[in-house]
Scaffold this active site. Structure first.
Site, PDB file in Angstrom:
ATOM      1  N   GLU A  39       0.823  -1.205   0.000  1.00  0.00           N
ATOM      2  CA  GLU A  39       0.000   0.000   0.000  1.00  0.00           C
ATOM      3  C   GLU A  39       0.868   1.270   0.000  1.00  0.00           C
ATOM      4  OE1 GLU A  39      -3.317   0.581  -0.338  1.00  0.00           O
ATOM      5  OE2 GLU A  39      -2.750   2.691  -0.225  1.00  0.00           O
TER       6      GLU A  39
ATOM      7  N   THR B 246      -5.857   1.539  -5.451  1.00  0.00           N
ATOM      8  CA  THR B 246      -5.458   0.138  -5.257  1.00  0.00           C
ATOM      9  C   THR B 246      -6.153  -0.774  -6.260  1.00  0.00           C
ATOM     10  OG1 THR B 246      -5.401   0.555  -2.883  1.00  0.00           O
ATOM     11  CG2 THR B 246      -5.210  -1.728  -3.572  1.00  0.00           C
TER      12      THR B 246
ATOM     13  N   HIS C 206      -1.424   3.590   4.646  1.00  0.00           N
ATOM     14  CA  HIS C 206      -2.471   4.295   3.903  1.00  0.00           C
ATOM     15  C   HIS C 206      -2.678   5.665   4.528  1.00  0.00           C
ATOM     16  CE1 HIS C 206      -6.348   5.256   2.133  1.00  0.00           C
ATOM     17  NE2 HIS C 206      -6.154   4.272   1.268  1.00  0.00           N
TER      18      HIS C 206
ATOM     19  N   ASP D 132       1.405   0.027  -5.001  1.00  0.00           N
ATOM     20  CA  ASP D 132       0.196   0.185  -5.811  1.00  0.00           C
ATOM     21  C   ASP D 132       0.054   1.554  -6.461  1.00  0.00           C
ATOM     22  OD1 ASP D 132      -0.413   1.394  -3.368  1.00  0.00           O
ATOM     23  OD2 ASP D 132      -2.377   0.452  -3.152  1.00  0.00           O
ATOM     24  N   HIS D 133       0.461   2.614  -5.754  1.00  0.00           N
ATOM     25  CA  HIS D 133       0.307   3.975  -6.283  1.00  0.00           C
ATOM     26  C   HIS D 133       1.025   4.915  -5.342  1.00  0.00           C
ATOM     27  CE1 HIS D 133      -2.608   4.322  -3.045  1.00  0.00           C
ATOM     28  NE2 HIS D 133      -3.175   3.208  -3.501  1.00  0.00           N
TER      29      HIS D 133
END
Ligand code: GP9
Ligand code: MN
Length: 629
Positions: A254, A298, A413, A472-473
């Site tokens: 994450e 995600t 996150h 993921d990003h």
């Protein structure tokens, strides 16, 4: 009370207030909606009102009192059925009804049995507004008044109902920016829009995608196929099949960004374990690997991983096209005898995963219900990564082998909060609390991965598995450029910003001795073909836009979802062509041919999704099917 004359619009007022309050009470009792603050409570209370005012207010257009009352009774019954339908569905599925659920015929069996099993006598209370209204219509005497000012009053009434709708949307936007463009989670939609507006929104989203689907007949695939074929590459001979038959574990890291790798923050190492892996003899590490996600975050990265198709420019494809035909990596490995599953300690409806995973052919989805969250094991968005990994590996130990198991982490996150005992390094000292804390949660994620490796070894799963991990990003958006500039010691130009979209990609094959740092430029679109080749599964007739990162012929060209791109020579960002390496702005013409191709490639991928074109394609033979399946 019953002999007294009531004001003219009493029945309407009773209907609105009764349904409004009933709905609000139902939110609190019939669903387990989590509310984090007073603002969310207020939005929840307000949310049913705008639609009720509008819908029930239409009764003002009826001339005869009898018709008015009939209409209001019908509407209270309709809204009660909608609400109760959701309550009964929720008892069984822990989710809200969405249009595709009603239209997927295979669900009918489930729906029927679940509905029957979850009806209680007290459920009659969900119809209390209807019953109350019935009594009111029968018993109350209503004053007959003159109708002079009716039109103006009606106008004022509808202006008020529109104002309440905008107030509701405004508060929802403040509480959850981009809620309507990104969808996120059905629970979030319901708690911000209200159950009734949520259904209207759902109907809008679903019919838009159905309309595009209906006009497609498969002929659109010819151009796409030609493009995809022209860009096919041969797998690397050394790497093809190197992990054949092994368990495949893919870990979604994450918000992990490459700028934290092999770096320090105020003298503290941010990712000690992952740094070690970059030098490990069994790990290939890709430092020039970019995320290609859009609004679906995600879920977009999962979409890229499973399909090697780009996500959409608007909205989360998991939501908008959750019922399409796909040819996912899970389905492909499933055909090779793999047990396929996803493990993620969050509610299953987030990003519409429960429905999308069915379309992707994932055998099993272990969501938060499959985890025991002990005392102190939750933070921020949910279960902490360390206990999550521990329990996930315990799940794996029970699975038939070989398996393909995806683990989606959550602790790193936004807003990057941690309990004191999990803070293994200090905060950074910039003006952005977000960036300051990000280093700590990234450090925690690194620790969790280390424990994952230990857990796998303990359970005897390590030797016979291949572990793939990807960021993921981004976790830090451009809103924190000033703080980021302080950390990196340089200004964040559009060029730098594009470079910050790097996310780490690891391929760890125990005992392979293939470890190296691979400088190849690539993106998440390349994960599927790369992994499938390692697993020895052919994918050369698949409709995929990425290619094997290990192939000699792999092209160094990473296209971002928003049209920016990176090649070995150029970086295109902020409508400027930069030289890759120096960051110097150069002649636009040099980037132009790539910009055109990026546009073309994103367009083809979008066509496949919007037209649900894979239903016209036989991936085994590479043949286009003329008619709908
Ligand atoms: C939600 C988790 C985080 O289940 O995957 O989603 P994100 O906000 O990063 O897209
Ligand atoms: Mn994410």
């Amino acid at each position: 009370m019953l002999t007294k004359k009531w004001p003219k619009h009493s029945i309407l007022a009773i209907a609105i207030i009764a349904t409004w309050l009933k709905t609000y009470i139902a939110y609190q009792t019939g669903f387990s909606i989590t509310l984090d603050n007073g603002m969310q409570e207020a939005i929840l209370l307000l949310s049913p009102l705008s639609l009720l005012l509008f819908l029930y207010g239409l009764s003002l257009f009826f001339k005869k009192t009898k018709n008015k009352n009939r209409y209001l009774l019908a509407m209270t019954l309709v809204t009660s059925i909608i609400l109760y339908g959701n309550i009964a569905f929720y008892r069984f599925f822990n989710d809200f009804i969405t249009l595709p659920v009603l239209f997927q015929t295979e669900n009918f069996g489930d729906l029927g049995t679940s509905a029957a099993a979850s009806i209680y006598p007290t459920d009659i209370l969900y119809f209390s507004d209807f019953i109350l209204l019935l009594l009111a219509v029968k018993l109350l005497k209503i004053k007959e008044e003159n109708t002079k000012s009716q039109a103006t009053a009606r106008k004022a009434y509808f202006v008020l109902s529109a104002a309440i709708l905008f107030l509701n949307l405004g508060l929802a936007e403040a509480e959850r920016p981009q809620l309507l463009t990104r969808s996120f989670d059905r629970e979030m939609l319901v708690k911000n829009l209200g159950i009734y507006n949520y259904h209207l929104y759902d109907i809008y989203v679903q019919s838009k995608s159905q309309a595009q689907r209906a006009f497609a007949d498969g002929s659109e695939l010819t151009d796409v196929q030609n493009y995809v074929r022209a860009n096919k590459v041969e797998p690397s001979e050394d790497m093809f099949g190197i992990a054949k038959g092994k368990n495949l574990i893919v870990v979604t890291l994450e918000s992990m960004q490459t700028f934290t790798m092999n770096k320090e923050m105020n003298g503290q190492i941010i990712t000690p374990f992952l740094n070690e892996l970059t030098e490990d003899e069994d790990t290939v590490y890709f430092p020039n690997f970019y995320h290609q996600t859009g609004l679906g975050k995600t879920s977009d990265s999962e979409f890229l991983l499973e399909n090697s198709l780009y996500p959409l420019s608007g909205g989360a494809v998991f939501f908008t096209h959750g019922g399409n035909t796909y040819n996912s990596m899970a389905e492909k490995l499933g055909k090779q005898g793999y047990a396929t599953n996803v493990q993620h300690a969050n509610s299953k409806s987030f990003w519409n995963r429960d429905m999308m995973y069915e379309s992707l052919g994932v055998d099993e989805f272990l969501d938060i219900q499959n985890y025991t969250v002990g005392e102190g094991e939750a933070v921020n968005w949910g279960m902490k990564d360390i206990p999550f990994f521990e329990q996930s590996v315990a799940h794996m130990a029970e699975m038939p082998q070989p398996f393909y198991s995806r683990l989606i982490t959550l602790t790193n996150h936004y807003p990057f909060t941690l309990d004191p005992q999990d803070k293994l390094i200090d905060e950074f000292d910039s003006n952005s609390g977000t960036l300051n804390r990000f280093f700590q949660t990234t450090r925690y994620l690194d620790e969790a991965v280390k424990e994952l490796f230990d857990d796998l070894k303990e359970q005897g799963l390590y030797e016979n598995s291949i572990i793939v991990m990807y960021g993921d990003h981004y976790g830090i958006s451009e809103n924190h450029n000033e703080a980021m500039a302080q950390y990196l010691g340089k200004e964040i130009t559009p060029y730098e910003s594009a470079q910050l979209q790097r996310v780490p990609f690891f391929v760890h094959i125990p005992g392979s001795g293939q470890g190296h740092v691979n400088e190849e430029i690539g993106g998440q679109i390349d994960m599927r073909p790369t992994i499938l080749n390692l697993m020895g599964v052919e994918s050369n007739t698949d409709m995929q836009f990425g290619s094997d990162l290990f192939s000699e012929e792999h092209e160094e060209f990473a296209i971002f979802r928003d049209g920016r791109f990176i090649t070995k020579e150029y970086v295109y960002a902020g409508n400027t062509c930069y030289e890759n390496g120096t960051g110097a702005a150069i002649d636009q013409e040099l980037c132009a041919p790539f910009a055109e191709r990026a546009f073309e490639e994103l367009g083809y991928s979008e066509k496949v999704i919007n037209g649900d074109l894979l239903r016209f394609y036989d991936e085994e033979t590479g043949q286009l099917l003329g008619t709908e399946q």
